[in-house]
Design a protein around this motif. Structure first.
Motif, PDB file in Angstrom:
ATOM      1  N   THR A 131       0.849  -1.191   0.000  1.00  0.00           N
ATOM      2  CA  THR A 131       0.000   0.000   0.000  1.00  0.00           C
ATOM      3  C   THR A 131       0.884   1.240   0.000  1.00  0.00           C
ATOM      4  O   THR A 131       1.606   1.483   0.978  1.00  0.00           O
ATOM      5  CB  THR A 131      -0.906   0.037   1.243  1.00  0.00           C
ATOM      6  N   PRO A 132       0.879   2.012  -1.059  1.00  0.00           N
ATOM      7  CA  PRO A 132       1.715   3.217  -1.112  1.00  0.00           C
ATOM      8  C   PRO A 132       1.328   4.200  -0.011  1.00  0.00           C
ATOM      9  O   PRO A 132       0.180   4.218   0.457  1.00  0.00           O
ATOM     10  CB  PRO A 132       1.430   3.790  -2.502  1.00  0.00           C
ATOM     11  N   ALA A 133       2.291   5.002   0.391  1.00  0.00           N
ATOM     12  CA  ALA A 133       1.998   6.056   1.358  1.00  0.00           C
ATOM     13  C   ALA A 133       1.078   7.079   0.718  1.00  0.00           C
ATOM     14  O   ALA A 133       1.166   7.351  -0.477  1.00  0.00           O
ATOM     15  CB  ALA A 133       3.291   6.716   1.807  1.00  0.00           C
ATOM     16  N   SER A 134       0.211   7.654   1.531  1.00  0.00           N
ATOM     17  CA  SER A 134      -0.698   8.691   1.055  1.00  0.00           C
ATOM     18  C   SER A 134      -1.028   9.609   2.222  1.00  0.00           C
ATOM     19  O   SER A 134      -0.642   9.338   3.371  1.00  0.00           O
ATOM     20  CB  SER A 134      -1.982   8.075   0.495  1.00  0.00           C
ATOM     21  N   ALA A 135      -1.731  10.676   1.926  1.00  0.00           N
ATOM     22  CA  ALA A 135      -2.077  11.638   2.967  1.00  0.00           C
ATOM     23  C   ALA A 135      -2.967  11.016   4.036  1.00  0.00           C
ATOM     24  O   ALA A 135      -3.077  11.553   5.143  1.00  0.00           O
ATOM     25  CB  ALA A 135      -2.764  12.851   2.348  1.00  0.00           C
ATOM     26  N   SER A 136      -3.606   9.892   3.737  1.00  0.00           N
ATOM     27  CA  SER A 136      -4.481   9.227   4.706  1.00  0.00           C
ATOM     28  C   SER A 136      -3.771   8.094   5.456  1.00  0.00           C
ATOM     29  O   SER A 136      -4.409   7.359   6.209  1.00  0.00           O
ATOM     30  CB  SER A 136      -5.719   8.677   3.998  1.00  0.00           C
ATOM     31  N   SER A 137      -2.466   7.951   5.239  1.00  0.00           N
ATOM     32  CA  SER A 137      -1.700   6.917   5.951  1.00  0.00           C
ATOM     33  C   SER A 137      -1.660   7.228   7.441  1.00  0.00           C
ATOM     34  O   SER A 137      -2.053   8.322   7.882  1.00  0.00           O
ATOM     35  CB  SER A 137      -0.278   6.830   5.397  1.00  0.00           C
ATOM     36  N   ASP A 138      -1.169   6.275   8.213  1.00  0.00           N
ATOM     37  CA  ASP A 138      -1.062   6.454   9.659  1.00  0.00           C
ATOM     38  C   ASP A 138      -0.296   7.740   9.977  1.00  0.00           C
ATOM     39  O   ASP A 138       0.790   7.967   9.448  1.00  0.00           O
ATOM     40  CB  ASP A 138      -0.333   5.254  10.269  1.00  0.00           C
ATOM     41  N   PRO A 139      -0.837   8.624  10.837  1.00  0.00           N
ATOM     42  CA  PRO A 139      -0.186   9.903  11.146  1.00  0.00           C
ATOM     43  C   PRO A 139       1.243   9.756  11.667  1.00  0.00           C
ATOM     44  O   PRO A 139       2.125  10.543  11.304  1.00  0.00           O
ATOM     45  CB  PRO A 139      -1.108  10.520  12.207  1.00  0.00           C
ATOM     46  N   ALA A 140       1.489   8.770  12.517  1.00  0.00           N
ATOM     47  CA  ALA A 140       2.835   8.568  13.046  1.00  0.00           C
ATOM     48  C   ALA A 140       3.801   8.198  11.926  1.00  0.00           C
ATOM     49  O   ALA A 140       4.953   8.655  11.897  1.00  0.00           O
ATOM     50  CB  ALA A 140       2.831   7.480  14.118  1.00  0.00           C
ATOM     51  N   PHE A 141       3.341   7.371  11.013  1.00  0.00           N
ATOM     52  CA  PHE A 141       4.148   6.988   9.853  1.00  0.00           C
ATOM     53  C   PHE A 141       4.462   8.198   8.994  1.00  0.00           C
ATOM     54  O   PHE A 141       5.592   8.391   8.535  1.00  0.00           O
ATOM     55  CB  PHE A 141       3.402   5.934   9.042  1.00  0.00           C
ATOM     56  N   LEU A 142       3.478   9.060   8.791  1.00  0.00           N
ATOM     57  CA  LEU A 142       3.690  10.248   7.963  1.00  0.00           C
ATOM     58  C   LEU A 142       4.696  11.207   8.614  1.00  0.00           C
ATOM     59  O   LEU A 142       5.515  11.818   7.923  1.00  0.00           O
ATOM     60  CB  LEU A 142       2.358  10.963   7.716  1.00  0.00           C
ATOM     61  N   LEU A 143       4.641  11.334   9.921  1.00  0.00           N
ATOM     62  CA  LEU A 143       5.625  12.168  10.617  1.00  0.00           C
ATOM     63  C   LEU A 143       7.030  11.606  10.418  1.00  0.00           C
ATOM     64  O   LEU A 143       7.986  12.347  10.184  1.00  0.00           O
ATOM     65  CB  LEU A 143       5.294  12.253  12.106  1.00  0.00           C
ATOM     66  N   ARG A 144       7.135  10.277  10.520  1.00  0.00           N
ATOM     67  CA  ARG A 144       8.449   9.642  10.378  1.00  0.00           C
ATOM     68  C   ARG A 144       9.044   9.869   8.995  1.00  0.00           C
ATOM     69  O   ARG A 144      10.216  10.215   8.868  1.00  0.00           O
ATOM     70  CB  ARG A 144       8.337   8.142  10.678  1.00  0.00           C
ATOM     71  N   ILE A 145       8.236   9.683   7.934  1.00  0.00           N
ATOM     72  CA  ILE A 145       8.802   9.832   6.596  1.00  0.00           C
ATOM     73  C   ILE A 145       9.073  11.298   6.275  1.00  0.00           C
ATOM     74  O   ILE A 145       9.969  11.607   5.474  1.00  0.00           O
ATOM     75  CB  ILE A 145       7.913   9.183   5.519  1.00  0.00           C
ATOM     76  N   GLN A 146       8.342  12.216   6.918  1.00  0.00           N
ATOM     77  CA  GLN A 146       8.634  13.633   6.707  1.00  0.00           C
ATOM     78  C   GLN A 146       9.983  14.005   7.330  1.00  0.00           C
ATOM     79  O   GLN A 146      10.789  14.715   6.715  1.00  0.00           O
ATOM     80  CB  GLN A 146       7.522  14.499   7.294  1.00  0.00           C
ATOM     81  N   VAL A 147      10.215  13.550   8.548  1.00  0.00           N
ATOM     82  CA  VAL A 147      11.503  13.829   9.190  1.00  0.00           C
ATOM     83  C   VAL A 147      12.636  13.212   8.382  1.00  0.00           C
ATOM     84  O   VAL A 147      13.675  13.847   8.149  1.00  0.00           O
ATOM     85  CB  VAL A 147      11.515  13.293  10.637  1.00  0.00           C
ATOM     86  N   ASN A 148      12.454  11.985   7.924  1.00  0.00           N
ATOM     87  CA  ASN A 148      13.486  11.330   7.128  1.00  0.00           C
ATOM     88  C   ASN A 148      13.735  12.083   5.828  1.00  0.00           C
ATOM     89  O   ASN A 148      14.883  12.225   5.378  1.00  0.00           O
ATOM     90  CB  ASN A 148      13.086   9.892   6.825  1.00  0.00           C
ATOM     91  N   TYR A 149      12.672  12.580   5.226  1.00  0.00           N
ATOM     92  CA  TYR A 149      12.809  13.316   3.968  1.00  0.00           C
ATOM     93  C   TYR A 149      13.586  14.609   4.200  1.00  0.00           C
ATOM     94  O   TYR A 149      14.519  14.934   3.448  1.00  0.00           O
ATOM     95  CB  TYR A 149      11.430  13.628   3.386  1.00  0.00           C
ATOM     96  N   VAL A 150      13.212  15.345   5.232  1.00  0.00           N
ATOM     97  CA  VAL A 150      13.912  16.592   5.526  1.00  0.00           C
ATOM     98  C   VAL A 150      15.384  16.324   5.820  1.00  0.00           C
ATOM     99  O   VAL A 150      16.276  17.011   5.316  1.00  0.00           O
ATOM    100  CB  VAL A 150      13.260  17.317   6.726  1.00  0.00           C
ATOM    101  N   ARG A 151      15.638  15.300   6.629  1.00  0.00           N
ATOM    102  CA  ARG A 151      17.014  15.003   7.035  1.00  0.00           C
ATOM    103  C   ARG A 151      17.893  14.675   5.831  1.00  0.00           C
ATOM    104  O   ARG A 151      19.024  15.168   5.730  1.00  0.00           O
ATOM    105  CB  ARG A 151      17.009  13.828   8.021  1.00  0.00           C
ATOM    106  N   HIS A 152      17.394  13.860   4.928  1.00  0.00           N
ATOM    107  CA  HIS A 152      18.228  13.406   3.818  1.00  0.00           C
ATOM    108  C   HIS A 152      18.164  14.294   2.583  1.00  0.00           C
ATOM    109  O   HIS A 152      19.111  14.309   1.780  1.00  0.00           O
ATOM    110  CB  HIS A 152      17.843  11.979   3.427  1.00  0.00           C
ATOM    111  N   GLN A 153      17.065  15.032   2.408  1.00  0.00           N
ATOM    112  CA  GLN A 153      16.894  15.813   1.183  1.00  0.00           C
ATOM    113  C   GLN A 153      16.961  17.328   1.398  1.00  0.00           C
ATOM    114  O   GLN A 153      17.310  18.052   0.461  1.00  0.00           O
ATOM    115  CB  GLN A 153      15.536  15.465   0.535  1.00  0.00           C
ATOM    116  N   LEU A 154      16.645  17.797   2.585  1.00  0.00           N
ATOM    117  CA  LEU A 154      16.581  19.240   2.800  1.00  0.00           C
ATOM    118  C   LEU A 154      17.645  19.746   3.771  1.00  0.00           C
ATOM    119  O   LEU A 154      17.584  20.889   4.231  1.00  0.00           O
ATOM    120  CB  LEU A 154      15.180  19.631   3.305  1.00  0.00           C
TER     121      LEU A 154
END
Length: 201
Positions: A131-154
């Motif tokens: 199941t691909p990630a989406s805006a309706s995914s688990d909120p905790a999961f979305l926070l985790r991938i956002q932090v990971n994205y910022v850390r590695h990409q921003l």
């Protein structure tokens, strides 16, 4: 001969554990007095055995003691130099400035989701039941991938890690860099502060 407990013989490993270097064994003892079958690897190099009395006699000589003193002094100086390098490296990290590219919450979420899904495809982890990630995914999961994205990409997190590879104190440096980057992300994105603290912990 087969290797067995024998008070009259010592293995090379046992001698080295007493503070000898292998070069010192060659210099002060020369050839082994006997050899034994390798107990760990069939067909491996024979175990070298040395007469215990010969070892103890060599250790009692002034030349051996002088060599050991030099060896201990070098070890102390080596540890001191390593400690200085670790301290200097951590000091450099403490003065580093971590820049974080800021996106709006909506844009960040969209980019993090896209990046996460793209990486799954690139890693060949895409499955029929995935199941691909989406805006309706688990909120905790979305926070985790956002932090990971910022850390590695921003941020320059990965480049900062590359700069300490192979340096004395690298494990401590990596931890210090991670904490510094997570702190910077939490300041730039307050909504991610809890997740940053969780990942640091």
């Amino acid at each position: 001969m087969s290797l067995k407990q024998d008070d009259g013989l010592m293995t090379l490993t046992a001698i080295v554990s007493r503070g000898w270097s292998r070069a010192m064994v060659k210099e002060f003892l020369g050839a082994p007095d006997a050899t034994a079958d390798n107990p760990h690897y069939r067909g491996g190099a024979p175990v070298q055995l040395f007469d215990r009395k010969r070892v103890e006699a060599a250790e009692a000589t002034e030349s051996f003691q002088a060599r050991m003193d030099t060896r201990r002094l070098r070890a102390v100086r080596g540890r001191e130099a390593a400690a200085r390098k670790r301290t200097d490296l951590l000091g450099q990290i403490a003065t580093m400035t971590v820049a974080v590219v800021v996106r709006s919450p909506e844009v960040l979420l969209r980019q993090a989701i896209h990046h996460y899904n793209l990486r799954q495809v690139q890693r060949s982890e895409w499955r029929a039941d995935y199941t691909p990630a989406s805006a309706s995914s688990d909120p905790a999961f979305l926070l985790r991938i956002q932090v990971n994205y910022v850390r590695h990409q921003l941020t320059k997190y990965d480049r900062m890690l590359d700069e300490v590879v192979g340096k004395m104190g690298a494990p401590h440096a990596r931890n210090a860099i991670a904490r510094k980057v997570f702190d910077a992300i939490a300041r730039a994105y307050p909504q991610l502060a809890y997740e940053c603290a969780r990942q640091v912990a």
